[in-house]
Design a protein around this motif. Sequence first.
Motif, short mmCIF file in Angstrom:
data_model
loop_
_atom_site.label_atom_id
_atom_site.label_comp_id
_atom_site.label_asym_id
_atom_site.label_seq_id
_atom_site.Cartn_x
_atom_site.Cartn_y
_atom_site.Cartn_z
N GLN A 1 37.08 42.01 38.29
CA GLN A 1 36.95 41.32 39.57
C GLN A 1 35.94 40.19 39.44
OE1 GLN A 1 39.21 42.31 41.65
NE2 GLN A 1 38.59 40.58 42.88
N PRO A 2 36.32 38.94 39.42
CA PRO A 2 37.70 38.44 39.31
C PRO A 2 38.22 38.68 37.90
CG PRO A 2 36.14 36.65 39.10
CD PRO A 2 35.33 37.90 39.38
N PRO A 3 39.53 38.81 37.72
CA PRO A 3 40.04 39.13 36.39
C PRO A 3 39.70 38.05 35.38
CG PRO A 3 41.84 38.81 37.96
CD PRO A 3 40.57 38.65 38.72
N SER A 4 38.94 38.43 34.37
CA SER A 4 38.58 37.46 33.34
C SER A 4 38.20 38.19 32.07
CB SER A 4 37.42 36.58 33.81
OG SER A 4 36.44 37.37 34.44
N PRO B 1 38.97 32.96 32.63
CA PRO B 1 39.69 33.56 33.75
C PRO B 1 41.10 33.95 33.33
CG PRO B 1 38.79 31.41 34.36
CD PRO B 1 38.62 31.56 32.88
N ARG C 1 44.72 34.27 34.47
CA ARG C 1 45.57 33.80 35.57
C ARG C 1 46.99 34.29 35.37
NH1 ARG C 1 42.55 29.25 34.34
NH2 ARG C 1 40.95 28.82 35.90
N GLN D 1 28.72 41.85 39.56
CA GLN D 1 29.68 41.64 38.48
C GLN D 1 29.60 42.73 37.42
OE1 GLN D 1 29.34 37.75 36.77
NE2 GLN D 1 31.53 37.53 36.75
N SER E 1 32.10 45.67 37.32
CA SER E 1 33.52 45.52 37.03
C SER E 1 33.77 45.04 35.61
CB SER E 1 34.14 44.55 38.03
OG SER E 1 33.44 43.35 38.00
#
Length: 167
Positions: free
Chosen positions: A17-20, A39, A41, A153, A156
């Motif tokens: 979170q966020p996917p990276s 990141p 995507r 961060q 996650s």
Amino acid sequence: AGATMTLIAQKCGICFQPPSIILIYRDNSQDKTRQRIMPVRNFSKFSDCSRAAEQLKNNPRHKAYLERVSLRQLQKLYSLLRGHLEGQSLAESLEKFRQEETIDPEEDMNKLDDKELAKRKSIMDELFEKNRKKKDDPDFVYDIEVEFPQDEQQDSCTWDMESDEEI
């Protein structure tokens, strides 16, 4: 190798979170250890982890950084992310990945197509390498504390310890 080898990947991890995908690397030209966040995507629980890993590794923006990171390791990170998107716990995703990566001794290698055969062979090579290098080191992923700008961060992020092998 010249100038390109100034970047040495040290640890690779996945952030949900966020996917990276996060890479800790050493920049020898500046004698600093840095962090690169890539990141993820257009990746869903239906995505193909192998394709995603290949695309990331060949991405011109990240290529130099990922030179020392194996495709299989990136696949592992993507499969953890996919498991997360499917609602699996980290332990479940790791177990599933391990099963997919384990060679079935009863399997008839002659029946496999080339792609599968190549995959088995690379797994075997890798297992051989790993056993040779460290007999007693369990294959595990763990969270390390990294100085992230935002505290939330940390929760996650998952680090893949196999990435230490190259150092």
